[in-house]
Design an enzyme around this catalytic site. Structure first.
Site, short mmCIF file in Angstrom:
data_model
loop_
_atom_site.label_atom_id
_atom_site.label_comp_id
_atom_site.label_asym_id
_atom_site.label_seq_id
_atom_site.Cartn_x
_atom_site.Cartn_y
_atom_site.Cartn_z
N ASP A 1 -3.04 2.39 2.36
CA ASP A 1 -2.45 1.05 2.35
C ASP A 1 -3.52 -0.01 2.55
O ASP A 1 -3.51 -1.06 1.90
CB ASP A 1 -1.40 0.94 3.46
N ALA A 2 -4.44 0.27 3.48
CA ALA A 2 -5.49 -0.72 3.77
C ALA A 2 -6.37 -0.96 2.55
O ALA A 2 -6.74 -2.10 2.25
CB ALA A 2 -6.34 -0.25 4.95
N LYS B 1 0.36 1.81 17.08
CA LYS B 1 0.79 1.49 15.71
C LYS B 1 0.52 2.72 14.84
O LYS B 1 -0.62 3.01 14.49
CB LYS B 1 0.05 0.27 15.18
N CYS C 1 -10.56 -27.38 -18.25
CA CYS C 1 -11.30 -26.18 -17.86
C CYS C 1 -10.45 -24.95 -18.16
O CYS C 1 -9.37 -24.77 -17.59
CB CYS C 1 -11.66 -26.23 -16.38
#
Length: 662
Positions: free
Chosen positions: A32-33, A108, A413
């Site tokens: 996940d990280a 956690k 741009c």
């Protein structure tokens, strides 16, 4: 293709690739990280909307039935140092006007969030978090988890249990003999999200329960005790404390013993123990105010900075990015790092070819924290920030007092226009399926979509252009795209405002504006008059001076007015329908002054908004009520002069508790 476009496309391709692996093939390759890392690198291209790009979870997998959560499964706010924890504790004390608040500390768990529903004690449904509001139905798979309760003795009515599913480290070693999975978290995710529940049953899934919705408990510690009594697995590591020292002590104790645990954890969760106080604190747009995740310390690594390149974002900001020799930092392969702006480069004296120290904390974008000057080659030149836009060649500008350097050619741009178009069709805006980044660039280069309203007139121009001759396009894909565009001609006001990509107006600000002005015509007409007076807009709670100035700038440009007129001719923009229509405060404009004794100003504002009120800091003839606490300021006198009704604190409490004014 420019460096910006290449990086943007590469990141988007990586995210799409991992989405398919995770949601469809059940073979995730990254954690996940790491996945969040990719998304935040993508958001780095447009740093000003970083906060609004972050999401609670991932979209529900289409292979599974969808389950709507009765209460959202929100993510948690993160802290990465002791100052962040101290700030959290101070903030909730101020909000609740309490000197001492009991906090429950828990590890956690690095797993997969789940929700399990029981009716009269019988297990009837289980779901993943999904996007926080809608998850995937994994009932049959959760039912295979060894020891998961199928019936709760003595329970009546509806009960919802939430927790985290994981695979222990020892089980993971046995399961992963063939290196099928990257880590225990991915193995748990892949195992839970199997279409064949027999495969899930063969995997050693475990769980911890941590939340109970529908019970009679009064505190989080009582919730954990009740869950354990009902037969659920509850983590044994927990601590109650009322002090910052106690919170940090628990963090250090768990941090030091984390490698002795048979499961992965990535931090500590702090929760206000009293559930009544949790309810008073409520939620922000993304997270409960009553909880915080204190992530474990940052990880560092050294590598070489190959090159500094410049990205041009949707609002014209030129953002320097470091291209690095890839290095593993805490299990994540890092090849890019944020350099923020030219001031940061000068302050740290960062140069191409340097050996640099990279810091990565949790899922935050990697940063360069140190340069090894001893390793620098002689005569290495300083990095010179470009004086012209690398995309369109226009001379760049820097507003006094701002670090950001911008390309002023907002509409000429190419990079800015393409990013505006991508933002307009993105998930949180118009969410036009089939019109992704590559398609936007493809149609822009062909001249078929140059401006936002061109999207809704694309079908007319395709009559004169044979799209089927282009690679990747056929009759079916063209029909699907046009149907997708057609289905998005009706949109809510908040999503429409957000889709415009106005600087400082993210999702939260767009919702505030929509709630305040209710309809598009009201909002548009008020914005047109901003050049005369913007005090009302500045006064809207949560908008502020920068947001007001940005809106004023946006509406001062003829190009934007024409764009809005062209666009709204193709659309139906739905007005805001209030969920508090029976409240006496519904659609009333309220201003606070003086000190409230029974609740903080912050809590009073939250309560007012919950009841449908529009909170402002600006008092005018349009104000419906002034709530006056002790020692009211000049607003009290002005309210008397304007004839605005004034409520004292006792009357205010009657309004929010009984729904009456007197």
């Amino acid at each position: 293709m420019t460096n910006l476009e290449k990086m943007r496309e590469k990141l988007q391709d990586q995210i799409n690739y991992h989405n398919v692996l995770y949601h469809q093939k059940n073979k995730p390759e990254i954690s996940d990280a790491e996945y969040d890392e990719l998304k935040k690198k993508l958001a780095e291209i447009e740093p000003e909307i970083y906060a609004t790009q972050d999401s609670v979870g991932a979209p529900p997998d289409e292979r599974f039935s969808k389950v709507e959560h009765q209460e959202p499964m929100l993510s948690l706010e993160n802290a990465y140092d002791e100052q962040g924890v101290e700030k959290f504790l101070s903030k909730i004390k101020r909000f609740l006007i309490e000197d001492k608040i009991e906090i429950l500390c828990e590890p956690k768990i690095d797993g997969l969030s789940f929700s399990a529903i029981y009716e009269d004690g019988r297990f009837v449904k289980a779901a993943t978090r999904g996007d926080g509001f809608v998850g995937e139905d994994v009932t049959h798979n959760v039912a295979t988890i060894k020891g998961f309760p199928k019936f709760l003795q003595g329970v009546q009515g509806r009960l919802e249990v939430r927790g985290e599913i994981y695979i222990s480290n020892s089980d993971f070693l046995k399961l992963n003999e063939n290196d099928e999975f990257a880590n225990p978290r991915n193995a748990a995710a892949g195992s839970l999200k199997q279409l064949d529940a027999n495969i899930t049953a063969s995997r050693p899934l475990r769980y911890f329960a941590y939340s109970l919705i529908g019970g009679a408990e009064k505190s989080q510690s009582e919730v954990l005790n009740k869950l354990e009594a009902l037969g659920f697995c509850v983590n044994e590591h927990q601590s109650l404390t009322s002090s910052l020292d106690g919170m940090l002590k628990f963090y250090n104790e768990v941090y030091n013993c984390r490698y002795n645990l048979d499961y992965d954890i990535d931090g500590i969760v702090y929760k206000v123990n009293d559930l009544v106080l949790q309810n008073r604190l409520g939620n922000t747009h993304k997270a409960p105010r009553s909880a915080l995740a204190y992530k474990f310390s940052a990880v560092y690594a050294k590598t070489k900075l190959n090159k500094i390149f410049i990205q041009v974002g949707r609002t014209g900001v030129l953002t320097p990015v470091a291209d690095l020799v890839p290095v593993n930092v805490g299990g994540v392969l890092v090849s890019r790092a944020s350099l923020h702006n030219q001031d940061e480069i000068k302050r740290k004296d960062i140069r191409e070819g340097d050996i640099v120290t990279i810091k990565r904390a949790g899922d935050v974008i990697p940063q360069i924290v140190e340069v090894s000057r001893d390793s620098r080659l002689p005569n290495t030149p300083e990095f010179v920030f470009p004086e012209v836009c690398p995309e369109c060649g226009s001379k760049v500008r820097q507003v006094e007092g701002e670090a950001a350097v911008r390309c002023p050619e907002e509409f000429a741009c190419k990079a800015q226009m393409i990013e505006k178009l991508k933002h307009f069709v993105s998930k949180d805006a118009f969410d036009i399926v089939g019109l992704g980044d590559k398609q936007i660039e493809f149609f822009y280069d062909l001249g078929l979509i140059k401006q936002i309203h061109d999207i809704f007139t694309l079908e007319e121009r395709l009559d004169e252009f044979n799209l089927e001759e282009q690679s990747g396009w056929g009759e079916k894909s063209i029909a699907n795209l046009l149907n997708s565009i057609q289905s998005r001609r009706v949109i809510t006001l908040d999503r429409f405002i957000f889709s415009l990509g106005i600087r400082f107006i993210g999702q939260v600000a767009a919702e505030l504006l929509a709630d305040y002005y209710v309809s598009y015509n009201n909002w548009y007409n008020s914005m047109i008059e901003l050049s005369l007076d913007n005090t009302e807009l500045v006064g809207i709670d949560g908008i502020g001076k920068k947001g007001a100035e940005s809106l004023e700038s946006f509406f001062s440009k003829e190009h934007n007015i024409k764009m809005l007129n062209d666009l709204t001719a193709c659309l139906q923009i739905l007005p805001v329908s209030s969920n508090s229509s029976n409240s006496v405060l519904n659609n009333k404009i309220i201003v606070f002054t003086g000190k409230l004794l029974a609740m903080s100003r912050g809590e009073a504002k939250v309560r007012a908004k919950t009841l449908g009120a529009k909170v402002s800091s600006h008092l005018s003839a349009k104000t419906d009520y002034l709530i006056a606490g002790e020692k009211p300021g000049s607003k009290y006198k002005k309210a008397v002069e304007l004839g605005v009704e004034i409520l004292d604190e006792d009357q205010w409490h009657k309004v929010i508790s009984l729904g009456v004014f007197k």
